[in-house]
Scaffold this motif. Structure first.
Motif, PDB file in Angstrom:
ATOM      1  N   GLY A   1       3.032   2.686   2.386  1.00 15.90           N
ATOM      2  CA  GLY A   1       4.453   2.986   2.502  1.00 15.90           C
ATOM      3  C   GLY A   1       4.835   4.202   1.682  1.00 15.90           C
ATOM      4  N   LYS A   2       4.314   4.286   0.479  1.00 14.54           N
ATOM      5  CA  LYS A   2       4.561   5.440  -0.395  1.00 14.54           C
ATOM      6  C   LYS A   2       3.967   6.717   0.220  1.00 14.54           C
TER       7      LYS A   2
ATOM      8  N   LYS B   1      -0.633  -6.840   0.562  1.00 17.53           N
ATOM      9  CA  LYS B   1       0.673  -6.362   0.109  1.00 17.53           C
ATOM     10  C   LYS B   1       0.546  -5.090  -0.715  1.00 17.53           C
ATOM     11  N   LYS B   2      -0.477  -5.012  -1.541  1.00 19.08           N
ATOM     12  CA  LYS B   2      -0.678  -3.812  -2.361  1.00 19.08           C
ATOM     13  C   LYS B   2      -1.025  -2.622  -1.469  1.00 19.08           C
TER      14      LYS B   2
ATOM     15  N   ASP C   1      -0.189  -2.267   1.717  1.00 17.55           N
ATOM     16  CA  ASP C   1       1.033  -1.922   2.453  1.00 17.55           C
ATOM     17  C   ASP C   1       1.969  -1.081   1.593  1.00 17.55           C
ATOM     18  N   ALA C   2       2.098  -1.433   0.320  1.00 19.83           N
ATOM     19  CA  ALA C   2       2.967  -0.685  -0.585  1.00 19.83           C
ATOM     20  C   ALA C   2       2.442   0.736  -0.783  1.00 19.83           C
ATOM     21  N   GLN C   3       1.124   0.865  -0.950  1.00 20.76           N
ATOM     22  CA  GLN C   3       0.534   2.188  -1.132  1.00 20.76           C
ATOM     23  C   GLN C   3       0.705   3.042   0.121  1.00 20.76           C
TER      24      GLN C   3
ATOM     25  N   ASP D   1       6.121   7.783   3.075  1.00 23.61           N
ATOM     26  CA  ASP D   1       7.352   8.365   2.524  1.00 23.61           C
ATOM     27  C   ASP D   1       7.122   9.816   2.105  1.00 23.61           C
TER      28      ASP D   1
ATOM     29  N   ARG E   1       7.656   4.453  11.379  1.00 28.86           N
ATOM     30  CA  ARG E   1       8.457   4.763  10.184  1.00 28.86           C
ATOM     31  C   ARG E   1       9.485   5.839  10.492  1.00 28.86           C
TER      32      ARG E   1
END
Length: 129
Positions: free
Chosen positions: A64-65, A57-58, A60-62, A68, A95
């Protein structure tokens, strides 16, 4: 002149080449993601999240940023060429599709690591003047 962008991308870095009337502009976007996020301890088997799932999850979040940040750089392009060695190019394309930019993608291609000059030449090849 319409804005044409090509980019080489992997999970660590993106090299974005924007073709303009004055030539080309190269921008780098670094990922803040670690392939191996380390936590003390092992997995928990008592029904709580495992260290592995927290790590995923960490990451994936990184990522995703990171994606972006790339999308912010290329959002106003009329044509987008994406290439790179691994799965990051396909993840970025997904994305872009979610953001309603799928129709701007003109090519997705698998290539190896490249120098900035090779990347720029590949973009010029895709978008001849």
């Amino acid at each position: 002149m319409k804005k044409e962008i090509g980019l080489w991308v992997d999970h660590r870095e993106a090299v974005i080449v924007e073709l303009t009337e004055k030539g080309e502009q190269i921008t780098r976007v670094k990922a803040d993601a670690d392939k191996q996020i380390r936590f003390a301890g092992g997995s928990r088997k008592d029904g709580l999240q495992t260290t592995e799932s927290i790590r995923g999850k960490k990451l994936d979040a990184q990522l995703g940023k990171y994606f972006d940040n790339i999308i912010a750089q290329i959002r106003d392009a009329e044509s987008i060429q994406i290439f790179g060695p691994g799965e990051a190019k396909n993840e970025l394309a997904k994305r872009l599709e979610k953001d309603g930019l799928k129709e701007h993608i003109v090519a997705i291609e698998t290539v190896d690591n490249m120098t900035d000059n090779q990347i720029a030449a590949k973009v010029r090849e895709c978008f001849p003047a």
